[in-house]
Scaffold this motif. Structure first.
Motif: not given
Length: 224
Positions: A89-94, A110-112, A119-131, A142-149
């Protein structure tokens, strides 16, 4: 029994014998950090956003509910469960929480999970409306994954180009995505003065709700 079957059964017997003779690596459990004694009050609060006294009060309230039924396989204690949740909850990253606790390793892959910032993370894709309404999110790469992939393997990509559930909708994306479809609009990487600069400015302003949504999300996590 023909010759081929004899070979088959012989191979199975050998494989089974090798399995019986296989020496498994000894199971080791790393000593978990005692956060109450490791950190002083200031560092503890910076790490978990709550004082030691408050954490102990919460633990006294919910400890019996989150405790394991048995201590088999070195079960995680209620204290460890609570502090791991508070760290998330403090960091927002599991992955940051788990990685720094060293309780749940990522293994040889792990390096993926190491992103471009190091630093280690997930690459999160989110689609958001104007509201600021989240229309679609993908949280499994994994965090190293390209957005297009991520986008090319996502359901929303299929909805846009195959089932066309989104009709003539446009997605305003950053430069990590490819501007090669009729539904994706990305900024110019090297804009020329004039219309291209104006386009980039409008594109960035239109994309702003995504960043604002993440900001609101993080604030709500810290408050709640």
């Amino acid at each position: 029994m023909n010759f081929e079957n004899e070979i088959l059964f012989y191979d199975d017997d050998v494989e089974f014998q090798e399995y019986l003779n296989y020496q498994r690596r000894p199971y080791t459990v790393r000593t978990k950090v005692d956060h109450f004694s490791t950190w002083d009050e200031l560092d503890f609060k910076n790490r978990f956003r709550l004082s030691k006294e408050t954490v102990l009060m919460i633990l006294n309230m919910i400890g019996p509910t989150i405790s394991s039924n048995a201590d088999r396989n070195h079960a995680i204690t209620p204290t460890q469960k609570l502090l791991l949740a508070l760290r998330f909850y403090a960091t927002g990253y599991f992955l940051i929480s788990a990685g720094r606790w060293r309780c749940y390793g990522c293994g040889p892959n792990a390096e993926y999970f190491r992103n471009r910032k190091g630093w280690f993370s997930l690459n999160v894709q989110t689609v958001v409306s104007p509201k600021l309404k989240i229309m679609d999110t993908v949280v499994r790469w994994p965090g190293s994954t390209h957005d297009s992939t991520i986008f090319s393997h996502s359901k929303i990509n299929n909805d846009l180009h195959v089932t066309q559930n989104w009709g003539n909708s446009l997605i305003v994306a950053d430069s990590g995505y490819a501007c090669n479809t009729m539904h994706i609009v990305t900024p110019f990487l090297n804009p020329h003065a004039g219309p291209e600069n104006l386009y980039n400015e409008s594109q960035i302003r239109t994309r702003n709700p995504v960043e604002r949504c993440y900001g609101v999300w993080k604030i709500n996590i810290k408050i709640n």
